[in-house]
Write an enzyme that holds these catalytic residues in place. Structure first.
Site, mmCIF file in Angstrom:
data_model
loop_
_atom_site.group_PDB
_atom_site.id
_atom_site.type_symbol
_atom_site.label_atom_id
_atom_site.label_comp_id
_atom_site.label_asym_id
_atom_site.label_seq_id
_atom_site.Cartn_x
_atom_site.Cartn_y
_atom_site.Cartn_z
ATOM 1 N N LYS A 1 36.816 -25.228 8.523
ATOM 2 C CA LYS A 1 36.474 -24.067 7.481
ATOM 3 C C LYS A 1 34.855 -24.759 6.638
ATOM 4 C CE LYS A 1 40.041 -23.702 3.281
ATOM 5 N NZ LYS A 1 40.394 -23.988 2.785
ATOM 6 N N SER B 1 44.452 -20.386 2.042
ATOM 7 C CA SER B 1 43.141 -19.841 2.268
ATOM 8 C C SER B 1 42.028 -20.286 3.531
ATOM 9 C CB SER B 1 42.254 -20.199 1.201
ATOM 10 O OG SER B 1 42.554 -21.792 1.354
ATOM 11 N N SER C 1 47.828 -23.989 2.314
ATOM 12 C CA SER C 1 46.261 -23.168 2.938
ATOM 13 C C SER C 1 46.383 -23.810 3.413
ATOM 14 C CB SER C 1 44.739 -23.338 1.944
ATOM 15 O OG SER C 1 44.757 -22.892 0.907
HETATM 16 N N1 GLN Z 1 47.204 -20.257 -2.661
HETATM 17 C C1 GLN Z 1 47.164 -21.188 -3.103
HETATM 18 C C2 GLN Z 1 46.165 -20.965 -3.964
HETATM 19 O O1 GLN Z 1 45.360 -19.788 -4.137
HETATM 20 C C3 GLN Z 1 46.607 -22.809 -2.218
HETATM 21 C C4 GLN Z 1 45.306 -22.851 -1.865
HETATM 22 C C5 GLN Z 1 45.145 -24.248 -1.071
HETATM 23 O O2 GLN Z 1 45.867 -24.463 -0.430
HETATM 24 N N2 GLN Z 1 43.232 -24.233 -0.406
HETATM 25 O O3 GLN Z 1 45.590 -22.357 -5.287
#
Ligand code: GLN
Length: 478
Positions: free
Chosen positions: A79, A154, A178
């Site tokens: 990532k 994400s 994410s």
């Molecule tokens: N959807 C969550 C957020 O927007 C998770 C993001 C993540 O785990 N990086 O914070």
């Protein structure tokens, strides 16, 4: 079984028998990357480099019978928030366009030390903030099962890179789901270890008391090997647990399993009927197999999302203050006074979602509102942790749906709050710091997948993997 869908074990067997070389494996993945480039999963492909490393490994094996390590034949994507020395790292943001990592993340280095090959850098929501991968400066990623749909986020690029058979596994980051949520939307396995297991050194910080590196793959054993290689103390991350406490808590699960599910997770109004049905039918099945499955009540369920978003926004506003156009990141072309330069650089460099969270985080930390929001959210987090600890004293694991719905349409126009609320099941593990995994549970009427989430006590990853194995057998027969 097609070559690119083989497990690590099968790949290594084929390499050992000389039926496969690392080079041919990497070249097949590269062809697949080209064929699926419209999915926008990759921001950069390390083609030549990956081939050269594979050739070197093949030579050492054929000439000297040396196997490079436990991850021989494991090809990874990473990532765009995880540092790989001398490679570009942008966090899906204009802010870091062109920035090159000065060192490799400990997790990446440990993979490389065991013979893994990194094939490319994959797309994600800007600074890992999002649930749909529509918040990347470099465009949305498409779900390979339905290209009109999001892959989740994400770590959407990570999920799609595995889903499209362009690599064996992918490293993502999981601050609030994410890794697990996109795995669920793409019919894959997503695993996040306990907070304090894998070094965050080299991971671009979003919310430091929540962030963990996790793995997306197709096979539990593959993910377990990758996890075992990456975990463990690192002098660059003081929040990691020592090896002693690791050993103490690694008890495995006996039959019957003792599982709990949260009553309120099934009465949640947003929960899709197909997901509810599949989850309930598994409860019935586990019970009929002699496992204990109890409902537990969670009075704090409604506070999970607000406390997560208050705390992560607060931490993000602090972590992202370094991107000011001087220490790091994009600097505006428009000249002006120092203050103006900061403001313009940040205004032009960050996307809307990141700005929203910086503003929210700054607000909840401000003098007048600190106690009302930030301090209160910290207290709620403590209460949630206490509750979770009490459950895990009685049960081997907590099970729940991974997501209330399946993947939605790209460009659906959902409001930020609607999207935050969809994290209802994913943020608990990060608030309490526990390990969690999402494994495929079923498909809705339009064949989009959803996952089953399993959480176990902090630092009981081995137990979590064995429970996932037991549940996986059931899931496959759904
Ligand atoms: N959807 C969550 C957020 O927007 C998770 C993001 C993540 O785990 N990086 O914070």
């Amino acid at each position: 079984m097609p070559l690119l869908a083989k497990s690590l074990n099968e790949i290594q067997e084929a390499l050992r028998r000389g039926e496969l070389t690392c080079e041919s494996l990497v070249r097949s993945y590269l062809t697949q990357i080209e064929k699926t480039s419209h999915l926008n999963a990759y921001l950069e492909v390390y083609g030549e480099e990956a081939v050269a490393l594979a050739q070197a490994q093949d030579r050492i094996f054929t000439e000297r019978s040396i196997i490079p390590g436990k991850l021989w034949g494991a090809v990874f994507s990473i990532k765009d928030v995880i540092s790989y020395k001398d490679h570009v790292l942008t966090a899906g943001s204009k802010m870091l366009q062109g920035y090159r990592a000065l060192y490799s993340a400990t997790a990446v280095q440990r993979l490389l030390n065991e013979g893994a090959i990194i094939i490319g850098r994959v797309n994600c929501d800007e600074f890992a903030m999002g649930s749909d991968n529509e918040r990347s400066y470099y465009g949305p990623v498409k779900n390979a099962l339905d290209e009109q749909k999001i892959p989740g986020g994400s770590s959407g690029g990570s999920a799609v890179s595995v889903q499209a058979n362009t690599c064996l596994m992918s490293l993502g980051s999981d601050t609030g789901g994410s890794v697990r949520q996109p795995a669920s939307f793409c019919n894959l396995i997503g695993f996040k270890p306990s907070y304090g297991r894998i070094s965050r050194h080299g991971l671009i910080a979003y919310a430091s008391s929540f962030d963990q590196i996790g793995v997306i793959g197709r096979n539990l054993d593959d993910i377990r090997v990758a996890y075992q290689v990456m975990q463990g103390p690192d002098k660059y991350d003081g929040t990691l647990v020592s090896q002693d406490s690791v050993l103490e808590k690694q008890d495995s699960v006996g039959a019957p399993m003792r599982l709990a599910y949260i009553e309120q997770s099934l009465t949640h109004t947003g929960l899709h009927d197909d997901i509810k049905r599949a989850f309930k039918s598994n409860i019935t099945k586990w019970k009929s197999q002699g496992h204990v499955v109890d409902a537990v009540s969670f009075e704090l369920m409604d506070f999970v999302i607000p406390s997560y978003y208050v705390l992560t926004a607060a931490e993000a506003s602090s972590n992202l203050s370094r991107y000011d156009g001087i220490r790091y990141g994009y600097r505006t072309d428009a000249a002006g006074k120092l203050d103006e330069m900061y403001t313009r650089s940040r205004t032009e460099g960050f996307g809307a979602e990141v700005k929203r969270r910086i503003l929210l985080g700054t607000f909840v930390l401000s003098v007048g509102y600190y106690d009302a929001y930030f301090a209160k959210a910290q207290k709620v987090r403590r209460l949630i942790r206490n509750q979770f600890e009490a459950w895990t004293k009685q049960y081997d694991a907590i099970v729940m749906p991974m997501t209330p719905t399946t993947a939605w349409q790209i460009g659906s126009g959902k409001s930020p709050v609607e999207i935050y609320l969809a994290d209802i099941y994913s943020v608990l593990a990060n608030l309490v710091g526990s390990p969690a995994i999402s494994i495929p549970l079923g498909h809705d009427a339009v064949k989009m997948p959803f996952g089953l989430q399993i959480l176990s006590a902090c630092f009981t990853e081995e137990k979590l993997f064995s429970i996932a194995h037991l549940c996986e057998t059931d899931v496959k027969s759904v």
